[in-house]
Design an enzyme around this catalytic site. Structure first.
Site, PDB file in Angstrom:
ATOM      1  N   ARG A  15       0.828  -1.204   0.000  1.00 20.25           N
ATOM      2  CA  ARG A  15       0.000   0.000   0.000  1.00 20.25           C
ATOM      3  C   ARG A  15       0.869   1.263   0.000  1.00 20.25           C
ATOM      4  NH1 ARG A  15      -3.710  -1.349   5.116  1.00 20.25           N
ATOM      5  NH2 ARG A  15      -1.706  -2.258   5.772  1.00 20.25           N
ATOM      6  N   LYS A  75       1.158   2.401   7.190  1.00 17.07           N
ATOM      7  CA  LYS A  75       1.462   1.672   8.421  1.00 17.07           C
ATOM      8  C   LYS A  75       2.246   2.534   9.402  1.00 17.07           C
ATOM      9  CE  LYS A  75       0.542  -1.725   9.583  1.00 17.07           C
ATOM     10  NZ  LYS A  75      -0.657  -1.976  10.424  1.00 17.07           N
ATOM     11  N   TYR A  94      -1.680   5.260  10.195  1.00 20.96           N
ATOM     12  CA  TYR A  94      -2.068   4.357  11.280  1.00 20.96           C
ATOM     13  C   TYR A  94      -0.914   4.280  12.277  1.00 20.96           C
ATOM     14  CZ  TYR A  94      -6.017   2.569   8.519  1.00 20.96           C
ATOM     15  OH  TYR A  94      -7.189   2.452   7.816  1.00 20.96           O
ATOM     16  N   HIS A  96      -1.578   2.671  16.006  1.00 26.75           N
ATOM     17  CA  HIS A  96      -1.821   1.510  16.885  1.00 26.75           C
ATOM     18  C   HIS A  96      -0.816   1.505  18.041  1.00 26.75           C
ATOM     19  CE1 HIS A  96      -4.658  -0.029  13.943  1.00 26.75           C
ATOM     20  NE2 HIS A  96      -3.735   0.018  13.000  1.00 26.75           N
ATOM     21  N   GLU A 118      -6.647   5.597  12.986  1.00 21.45           N
ATOM     22  CA  GLU A 118      -7.585   4.679  13.640  1.00 21.45           C
ATOM     23  C   GLU A 118      -8.372   5.305  14.778  1.00 21.45           C
ATOM     24  OE1 GLU A 118      -3.715   4.030  15.922  1.00 21.45           O
ATOM     25  OE2 GLU A 118      -4.289   4.360  13.835  1.00 21.45           O
ATOM     26  N   ASP A 270      -3.319  -5.854  15.155  1.00 19.49           N
ATOM     27  CA  ASP A 270      -2.722  -4.518  15.159  1.00 19.49           C
ATOM     28  C   ASP A 270      -2.828  -3.858  16.521  1.00 19.49           C
ATOM     29  OD1 ASP A 270      -1.620  -4.110  12.648  1.00 19.49           O
ATOM     30  OD2 ASP A 270      -3.525  -3.566  11.748  1.00 19.49           O
TER      31      ASP A 270
END
Length: 372
Positions: A15, A75, A94, A96, A118, A270
């Site tokens: 991605r 990510k 993201y 996490h 997120e 995740d």
């Protein structure tokens, strides 16, 4: 604003934070965009596609990080990327953070302003930037679970949908949210015997309204989970607590009770995973076995369908990226209380309570930083 997009470096992560059409919109709004060379290879987009959209191509990630006012990724930044962040720089991706102390410490020490996809919210309380990847991961879960049940995947040799005269696999889906309902849709389409488990009765009612009697629903408690897991062929965990570590709803003892050759897929990995035996894996080595149960715990599941995932993600993130670029991060967060929820770290402070609580750090509210 100068916006930079590096190539993702997580193992087999295809991605990319910005697709060419997003670049075109940012450039049309008066911003500069730099893209690391070959960043779009995994989604079938060439450097020329980005040049045509108005971006400049940069040879190295180091230069992208050094030049950009805002970094847009997919990510969470790995250690070598985190070392390149600087005070005052904006990171939009993201994160996490709740299960990841090293990353949290590095982001705090960087002095950067870190906004997590997120934890951005919507008026309904949903998570619009997590939604598309939850859809993808949910739909992937029965597919990868079916492969884990095959003999060459280490499983018991059960076909998910069975055949006439032979029972289908019993699939238990823990969590009736976005990932869970998408997992149920695909598993039912494959012919499996599907049960959704959730403690939100409204979510169970919604599942029945959507799927009818094709799906079973069970209220989530320890006894029910233990009973269902013991008899399952495939258990898919999709439980999410926004911004916080996922609860361990399936214990090691429950895993021991499962049939040899059964499988689990932990979509919640995740955020630390909802199985006590879960540990993050990669697309290069996606599975491992505990007590004769195949575990699939890939931390970037949507990365294996990179084009679909990147386009779906950009559809959701672009309005927020534009708002931050057009207004600056501070005014954008003042104007939008839902984007405000995305601020996790700023200038050495943890600004998301669930992350601060997870790591025993001092919590500083976003509102106090913004003067609200």
């Amino acid at each position: 604003m100068l916006i930079g997009c590096p190539k993702e470096i997580k193992i087999q992560e295809g991605r990319v934070g910005l697709i060419p059409s997003s670049v075109a919109d940012l450039v049309a709004a008066g911003h500069e965009v730099i893209i690391q060379t070959q960043a779009g290879t995994g989604i079938g987009c060439s450097d020329q596609d980005y040049i045509d959209a108005g971006a400049a191509i940069i040879s190295s990630a180091e230069e992208v990080f050094a030049k950009a006012d805002m970094i847009v990724k997919v990510k969470e930044p790995l250690a070598e990327e985190r070392s390149r962040l600087r005070k005052g720089q904006i990171l939009f991706t993201y994160l996490h953070l709740a299960p990841d102390l090293p990353q949290t410490d590095d982001l705090v020490n960087s002095g950067a302003t870190c906004i997590a996809y997120e934890t951005v919210t919507s008026r309904s309380g949903a998570l619009p930037l997590l939604f598309p990847m939850s859809e993808v991961a949910g739909r992937l879960a029965p597919q990868v679970g079916a492969q884990c049940l095959e003999n060459n995947g280490g499983g018991s040799g059960v076909l998910l949908g069975g055949v006439p005269g032979v029972d289908p696999a019993k699939v238990i889906i823990i969590g009736g949210g976005v990932s869970g309902t998408n997992a149920a849709r695909v598993a039912l389409g494959m012919g499996a015997d599907v049960t959704i488990v959730d403690r939100n009765v409204d979510a169970l009612r919604a599942a029945v309204d959507r799927f009818g009697t094709a799906v079973k629903t069970v209220y989530s408690n320890k006894d029910n989970i233990a009973r269902l897991v013991k008899d399952a062929d495939l258990v898919i965990g999709t439980v999410l607590v926004p911004g916080a570590a996922a609860p361990k709803l399936v214990t090691r003892e429950m895993i021991k009770s499962m049939k040899a050759g059964s499988a689990i897929v932990d979509v919640a990995i995740d955020q630390g995973g909802c199985f006590e035996t879960s540990k993050a894996t990669t697309h290069a080595e996606p599975t491992y076995v505990v007590d004769e149960v195949v575990h699939y715990c890939v931390a970037n599941m949507p990365g294996c369908v990179a084009r679909t995932s990147a386009f779906a993600l950009n559809n959701a993130t672009l309005p927020f990226t534009l708002a931050i670029a057009n207004k600056g991060w501070k005014q954008a967060l003042i104007d939008d209380e839902h984007l405000r929820g995305g601020l996790n770290v700023h200038a050495g402070h943890v600004t998301y309570k669930a992350v601060a609580d997870a790591h025993g750090k001092v919590y500083v509210s976003t509102e106090s930083i913004l003067g609200l």
